[in-house]
Design a protein around this motif. Structure first.
Motif, PDB file in Angstrom:
ATOM      1  N   LYS A 402       0.828  -1.199   0.000  1.00  0.00           N
ATOM      2  CA  LYS A 402       0.000   0.000   0.000  1.00  0.00           C
ATOM      3  C   LYS A 402       0.868   1.257   0.000  1.00  0.00           C
ATOM      4  CE  LYS A 402      -4.010   1.850   2.488  1.00  0.00           C
ATOM      5  NZ  LYS A 402      -4.893   1.630   3.670  1.00  0.00           N
ATOM      6  N   GLY A 403       0.603   2.145  -0.949  1.00  0.00           N
ATOM      7  CA  GLY A 403       1.367   3.383  -1.041  1.00  0.00           C
ATOM      8  C   GLY A 403       2.458   3.357  -2.090  1.00  0.00           C
ATOM      9  N   PRO A 424      -2.310   8.143  -1.158  1.00  0.00           N
ATOM     10  CA  PRO A 424      -1.192   9.001  -1.573  1.00  0.00           C
ATOM     11  C   PRO A 424       0.101   8.208  -1.715  1.00  0.00           C
ATOM     12  CG  PRO A 424      -2.493  10.109   0.096  1.00  0.00           C
ATOM     13  CD  PRO A 424      -3.038   8.711  -0.006  1.00  0.00           C
ATOM     14  N   ALA A 425       0.870   8.534  -2.741  1.00  0.00           N
ATOM     15  CA  ALA A 425       2.088   7.776  -3.041  1.00  0.00           C
ATOM     16  C   ALA A 425       3.156   8.009  -1.982  1.00  0.00           C
ATOM     17  CB  ALA A 425       2.620   8.173  -4.411  1.00  0.00           C
ATOM     18  N   LEU A 426       3.802   6.899  -1.590  1.00  0.00           N
ATOM     19  CA  LEU A 426       4.907   6.961  -0.634  1.00  0.00           C
ATOM     20  C   LEU A 426       6.250   6.647  -1.280  1.00  0.00           C
ATOM     21  CD1 LEU A 426       3.237   5.035   2.349  1.00  0.00           C
ATOM     22  CD2 LEU A 426       3.444   7.519   2.057  1.00  0.00           C
ATOM     23  N   GLY A 427       6.229   5.915  -2.396  1.00  0.00           N
ATOM     24  CA  GLY A 427       7.474   5.529  -3.052  1.00  0.00           C
ATOM     25  C   GLY A 427       7.203   4.657  -4.258  1.00  0.00           C
ATOM     26  N   VAL A 482       5.611  13.002  -7.902  1.00  0.00           N
ATOM     27  CA  VAL A 482       4.460  13.506  -7.161  1.00  0.00           C
ATOM     28  C   VAL A 482       4.961  14.229  -5.926  1.00  0.00           C
ATOM     29  CG1 VAL A 482       4.194  11.293  -5.965  1.00  0.00           C
ATOM     30  CG2 VAL A 482       2.299  12.896  -5.974  1.00  0.00           C
ATOM     31  N   LYS A 483       4.301  15.331  -5.592  1.00  0.00           N
ATOM     32  CA  LYS A 483       4.633  16.079  -4.374  1.00  0.00           C
ATOM     33  C   LYS A 483       3.347  16.232  -3.576  1.00  0.00           C
ATOM     34  CE  LYS A 483       7.302  20.032  -2.747  1.00  0.00           C
ATOM     35  NZ  LYS A 483       8.101  21.223  -3.141  1.00  0.00           N
ATOM     36  N   ASN A 484       3.235  15.457  -2.489  1.00  0.00           N
ATOM     37  CA  ASN A 484       2.022  15.472  -1.680  1.00  0.00           C
ATOM     38  C   ASN A 484       1.972  16.676  -0.740  1.00  0.00           C
ATOM     39  OD1 ASN A 484       1.100  13.038  -2.782  1.00  0.00           O
ATOM     40  ND2 ASN A 484       2.334  11.843  -1.356  1.00  0.00           N
ATOM     41  N   SER A 485       3.143  17.124  -0.309  1.00  0.00           N
ATOM     42  CA  SER A 485       3.222  18.258   0.602  1.00  0.00           C
ATOM     43  C   SER A 485       4.650  18.785   0.566  1.00  0.00           C
ATOM     44  CB  SER A 485       2.852  17.830   2.025  1.00  0.00           C
ATOM     45  OG  SER A 485       3.863  16.986   2.564  1.00  0.00           O
ATOM     46  N   ASP A 486       4.909  19.799   1.383  1.00  0.00           N
ATOM     47  CA  ASP A 486       6.263  20.345   1.445  1.00  0.00           C
ATOM     48  C   ASP A 486       7.277  19.325   1.947  1.00  0.00           C
ATOM     49  OD1 ASP A 486       5.391  22.754   0.515  1.00  0.00           O
ATOM     50  OD2 ASP A 486       5.158  23.669   2.500  1.00  0.00           O
TER      51      ASP A 486
END
Length: 615
Positions: A402-403, A424-427, A482-486
């Motif tokens: 997952k992720g 949301p993508a983690l890697g 992808v950039k989920n946040s700062d």
């Protein structure tokens, strides 16, 4: 001595440990699975991230290098670096339960025709009389179809035989394994018998339960190999296993895991543990050495020799495997230090040894084991691919859970991706990593040498939107997917690309050298089998773009072979003739040691390039 209480989330498992114990050691005691450490717990990979709640401990120098300041302030640490000096609540990320891909790939393409290695005979024995005073075993022996069965007999069988016969109206079942009596049982159990086929992978362990007489798969269970915490690859584990205590620790981990999986299939099926008579095990040479607690250190140094290659059978009680007390554990043979029983099982599963036209079987893992077969001639080699395709040594690499981004494609001038679990993508996992590199090669952001273009170089080629993904960081160029946040992004770095080039270069060089040795051309290959969990989720087009599949091999000739190692373990479990087949097979395999080839360096260097220099 100070003792502290550690609670692991989300497992809600508690363990008490002495002051100074590392978190990863506490996790071992609690049987909590920490993300594998490719560096073998040295702190250099930064993969074993944990979140320490209400924790103000000073981070180590290594943690300051591997974790950004914001995460450090939140309590993120490395499990291998954090010493326990207080009661702690520790959250282990990424520990969601999920069906492992490997378990879904282990069905044979055609039903296995059963030729049992375990045979049971139900006997009604005539009771002794004053005129018939034959010994109890003589009465049994006279009813057996093969007089050779009694040539070797365990004393424990004779010791329990008299009472067993008299307590059960002289009705009993004799259990045999490969022509030898291994047990006697009360009453008629002749139609009851089960076995487990177990594939011990470097990353994953899978266990399927089968009826030994019908071949039916009853159920299957799988888990990650707990030895991963001592290194993602075999070399790290061999290095850790240098002392007797550590070797024993690695064996205990895998034996306990195998027993846990056996417990699971027993629970799922409702059968009795005593009805499991046989375990068929496959793994690479190192995994089988650690399973048997054999010294593996000489596999890692020239001339790369193991303690045992032959496929042998052992008593389950001697290994601590919890099945029938008279049960057996059988292992398929290895070919060499880095060509193991798993690829031999793959040859058995795919029938590669029967093909006349040239065919290749490749299982891409930490070491890519490759077989080239034609006209009964087989060549084998092992390419040191490293753990890049399993997410290790990749900046945002992770396993397929997952992720993880598992697919990437380009459409309408934009990059699109799919994330396992729709979160949301983690890697990246391995398939996503290959996809994104292939896409960036195709659109021109990665050149044939493997270099990431700068944003300024890329704008005229791909436009502002795609070129905007190219950014400079402290370690050099990266392409942000992808950039989920700062503080949360997923990107491909220049170093990641080099890791993939090293891996694919070693594999392609191995293929080319074997083809050269057989005296054929790449164009002559009629079948290209991709095996293993990574190989079977790989996009064939992407694999060919980066050079895992030679461009001279049409994609129409590339097939997915499933988890051929586990299928081979099933065949070995269910067919008595498999032992003779694989022993003959292994004798005919011509092993090529790539590191000893004078042409390897040149082939490897050329194979690292993308595009026009690839073939």
């Amino acid at each position: 001595m100070l003792i502290f209480k550690i609670k692991f989330l989300p497992h809600n498992v508690e363990v008490f440990v002495p002051a100074g114990t590392s978190v990863v050691e506490a996790a071992d005691l609690a049987k909590v699975d920490i993300e594998p450490t490719p560096c073998g717990r040295r702190g250099t990979c930064g993969k074993c991230l944990i979140l320490c709640h209400d924790y103000s401990g000073i981070p180590t120098i290594v943690e300051k290098e591997k974790i950004d300041d914001t995460k450090l302030d939140q309590g993120w640490r490395l499990a291998c670096q954090t010493a326990i000096l207080q009661d702690m609540v520790i959250e282990v990320p990424g520990q969601t339960e999920g069906k492992l891909i490997k378990a879904l790939l282990s069905r044979p393409k055609t039903a296995i025709e059963v030729l049992p290695t375990v045979i049971k005979y139900f006997l009604k024995v005539a009771p002794p009389t004053m005129t018939d005073q034959r010994a109890d075993w003589d009465r049994v022996e006279d009813l057996l179809p093969d007089p050779e069965l009694q040539q070797e007999l365990d004393l424990t069988i004779l010791r329990k035989l008299p009472e067993l016969m008299r307590n059960n109206n002289f009705e009993l079942t004799v259990v045999t394994y490969r022509g030898k009596v291994i047990s006697v049982e009360a009453g008629d159990t002749a139609t009851v018998g089960y076995g487990c086929a177990i594939d011990i992978g470097t990353t994953t362990v899978i266990c399927s339960l089968h009826d030994l007489f019908t071949g039916q798969e009853i159920t299957v269970a799988s888990a990650f190999n707990p030895q991963r915490t001592y290194g993602a690859d075999v070399l790290s584990r061999i290095d850790f296993s240098q002392t007797d205590d550590n070797l024993k620790k690695l064996q205990t981990l895998i034996i306990d895991q195998v027993n846990t999986l056996i417990d699971q299939v027993i629970s799922q099926s409702g059968i009795n543990r005593s009805d499991i008579y046989l375990i068929s095990v496959v793994g690479n040479t190192t995994m089988q050495h650690l399973f048997l607690r054999l010294p593996a250190k000489y596999i890692a140094t020239p001339p790369f020799v193991g303690a045992l290659y032959a496929g042998l059978s052992f008593d389950s009680v001697d290994l601590g495997i919890k099945i029938n007390d008279s049960g057996k554990v059988t292992l398929l043979p290895n070919v060499a230090g880095y060509v193991g029983a798993d690829i031999v099982a793959g040859v058995l599963a795919t029938n590669a040894y029967k093909y006349d036209a040239p065919c290749i079987l490749i299982d891409v893992g930490t070491n890519a084991e490759i077989i080239l077969a034609a006209h009964g001639i087989l060549y084998a080699c092992s390419a040191a691919a490293g753990p890049a395709f399993e997410g290790a040594n990749i900046c945002y690499g992770m396993r397929a859970e997952k992720g993880a981004i598992d697919r990437v494609w380009q459409e309408d001038g934009k990059l699109h991706y799919h994330v396992i679990g729709e979160v949301p993508a983690l890697g990246f996992c391995g398939s996503g990593l290959v996809d994104v590199i292939a896409v960036l090669i195709n659109i021109g952001i990665i050149d044939f040498s493997g270099r990431l273009l700068t944003s300024e170089e890329a704008v005229p080629i791909v436009g502002d939107i795609l070129a905007g993904g190219l950014q400079e960081n402290d370690d050099g160029l990266e392409f942000v997917i992808v950039k989920n946040s700062d503080f949360q992004k997923v990107s491909l770095t220049q170093r990641d690309i080099r890791q993939v080039q090293l891996a694919k270069g070693a594999i392609l060089a191995g293929i080319r050298i074997m083809v050269k040795e057989m005296g054929i051309k790449l164009e002559d290959i009629e079948l290209f089998n991709l095996a293993g969990s990574f190989g079977n989720v790989l996009n064939k087009k992407s694999a060919q773009v980066i050079g895992l599949i030679p461009k001279a091999v049409p994609l129409s000739k590339v097939e997915y072979a499933g988890n051929s190692a586990h299928v081979g373990a099933q065949i070995n479990l269910l067919r008595a003739d498999s032992e003779e087949i694989v022993n003959s097979l292994v004798k005919n395999i011509r092993y090529i040691e790539l590191s000893d080839r004078s042409d390897f360096t040149e082939e490897f260097t050329n194979a690292m390039f993308f595009g026009e220099c690839e073939d």
